[in-house]
Motif scaffolding. Sequence first.
Motif, short mmCIF file in Angstrom:
data_model
loop_
_atom_site.label_atom_id
_atom_site.label_comp_id
_atom_site.label_asym_id
_atom_site.label_seq_id
_atom_site.Cartn_x
_atom_site.Cartn_y
_atom_site.Cartn_z
N ARG A 1 0.69 -1.47 -0.34
CA ARG A 1 0.28 -0.31 -0.04
C ARG A 1 1.10 1.54 0.10
N ARG A 2 2.19 1.28 0.48
CA ARG A 2 3.34 2.14 0.17
C ARG A 2 2.75 2.63 -1.40
N PRO A 3 2.92 3.99 -1.21
CA PRO A 3 2.70 4.85 -3.04
C PRO A 3 4.43 5.06 -2.96
N SER A 4 4.56 5.25 -4.40
CA SER A 4 5.33 5.28 -5.67
C SER A 4 5.47 6.27 -4.68
N MET A 5 7.52 6.67 -5.49
CA MET A 5 8.20 7.91 -4.88
C MET A 5 7.71 9.15 -5.94
N LYS A 6 7.23 9.02 -6.80
CA LYS A 6 7.07 9.87 -8.24
C LYS A 6 6.02 10.71 -7.25
N THR A 7 4.77 9.34 -7.08
CA THR A 7 3.42 9.98 -5.84
C THR A 7 3.40 11.08 -5.04
N LEU A 8 4.71 10.84 -3.76
CA LEU A 8 5.28 11.62 -2.71
C LEU A 8 6.07 12.39 -3.57
N GLN A 9 6.73 12.91 -4.23
CA GLN A 9 7.09 13.63 -5.31
C GLN A 9 6.11 14.55 -5.53
N GLU A 10 4.99 14.43 -5.86
CA GLU A 10 3.72 15.21 -6.80
C GLU A 10 3.25 16.55 -5.61
N LYS A 11 3.07 14.83 -4.40
CA LYS A 11 2.03 15.39 -3.63
C LYS A 11 3.07 16.56 -2.64
N GLY A 12 4.43 16.61 -2.66
CA GLY A 12 4.76 17.73 -2.25
C GLY A 12 5.58 17.42 -0.70
N ILE A 13 5.53 15.91 -0.18
CA ILE A 13 5.97 15.36 0.55
C ILE A 13 7.63 14.50 0.57
N ILE A 14 8.62 14.18 -0.44
CA ILE A 14 9.47 14.35 -0.45
C ILE A 14 9.91 15.24 -2.16
N LYS A 15 10.86 16.58 -1.11
CA LYS A 15 11.53 17.30 -2.19
C LYS A 15 12.83 16.35 -3.07
N ASP A 16 12.86 17.20 -4.16
CA ASP A 16 14.09 16.73 -4.78
C ASP A 16 15.43 17.79 -3.92
N GLN A 17 16.51 16.61 -3.30
CA GLN A 17 17.69 17.93 -2.15
C GLN A 17 18.28 18.76 -3.09
N VAL A 18 19.30 19.54 -2.62
CA VAL A 18 20.11 19.93 -3.40
C VAL A 18 21.98 19.29 -3.64
N PHE A 19 22.31 18.98 -2.31
CA PHE A 19 23.32 17.72 -2.15
C PHE A 19 22.76 16.56 -3.07
N GLY A 20 23.43 16.10 -4.21
CA GLY A 20 23.37 15.21 -4.46
C GLY A 20 22.73 14.87 -5.67
N CYS A 21 21.81 15.69 -6.87
CA CYS A 21 21.28 16.14 -7.00
C CYS A 21 22.18 16.51 -8.45
N HIS A 22 22.36 16.08 -9.60
CA HIS A 22 22.53 16.16 -10.87
C HIS A 22 22.47 17.58 -11.53
N LEU A 23 23.56 18.44 -11.68
CA LEU A 23 23.78 19.36 -11.38
C LEU A 23 22.94 20.05 -12.72
N LEU A 24 22.89 19.45 -13.96
CA LEU A 24 22.10 19.63 -14.97
C LEU A 24 20.21 19.76 -14.66
N ALA A 25 19.90 18.52 -13.75
CA ALA A 25 18.51 18.72 -13.63
C ALA A 25 17.94 20.22 -12.11
N LEU A 26 19.53 20.09 -11.55
CA LEU A 26 19.35 21.52 -10.50
C LEU A 26 18.86 22.86 -11.26
N CYS A 27 20.05 23.32 -12.27
CA CYS A 27 20.12 23.62 -13.19
C CYS A 27 18.47 24.45 -13.79
N GLU A 28 17.84 23.80 -14.07
CA GLU A 28 17.19 23.44 -14.48
C GLU A 28 15.58 23.97 -14.13
N ARG A 29 16.16 23.28 -12.75
CA ARG A 29 15.30 23.69 -11.60
C ARG A 29 15.16 24.62 -11.07
N GLU A 30 16.50 25.12 -10.49
CA GLU A 30 16.23 26.81 -10.49
C GLU A 30 16.39 27.93 -12.00
#
Length: 255
Positions: free
Chosen positions: A119-148
């Motif tokens: 019954r545990r929701p997927s990682m994508k669902t948690l990210q869409e609900k804002g429960i889990i946010k993408d971190q800055v440390f350990g994030c891919h440099l290109l993905a971080l720049c696109e997000r910001e």
Amino acid sequence: ITTSSGSEFLLQADNYHTISKWHDAIKRTTDNLSKGAAGKASDRPGIRRANSTEYLPRHGLPSKTLSLPRPAPESPCTKEPKPEHRRSHMFKSSKLNYSMSDSADKNGVKNRLKKFITRRPSMKTLQEKGIIKDQVFGCHLLALCEREGTTVPNFVRQCVEAVEKRGLEADGIYRVSGNLATIQKLRFLVDQEVEFNLDDSQWEDIHVVTGALKMFFRELPEPLFPFPFFELFVEAISEYKGQLGLLLFVISTSI
């Protein structure tokens, strides 16, 4: 057994089989003695039982004269078990009950865990609900720049500005390590996207800022110099003439 001379013998054994053997041996010996002394002193008394005045005849011993009573077998229903047997039975019973209850508890826990995992929701669902946010440390440099929406991550820009503002005169800049606990605290604020100001007194040690910046680059999934351009960077560094121009060319082609 009491002999004619007055000697008394007590024969005792633990089982009936041994007593029967003794009885047969005494009977055979008495018969042999009776046959050998048939013509001598016929009135000589023979062997008699203890606590009895009955003499056994010398010429043939009837089987009933020395027949020993067979002990009555004990009824299995009336036999009381020994205390250690009772304790062993109680221990086995309690052990069986405990193993059954323990197995039932394990099955219950296993089923609950299985339901929880399914019954545990997927990682994508948690990210869409804002429960889990993408971190800055350990994030891919290109993905971080696109997000910001920038070409340089905001945290990197803030650290560089703080170093240029108050760290150029510090000894061992980018070499001396700062307090690890303070660095981890700064990292937590950055990952949780909490607003912070590097000019605050808690970040007055410039080595904490440089330590956090080094940790950011160290935890990148892909190095600052990408793997596909590694050979080009090595070639550019090995050249003595036109080194700056070649480096600029490699950097411009990798962007």
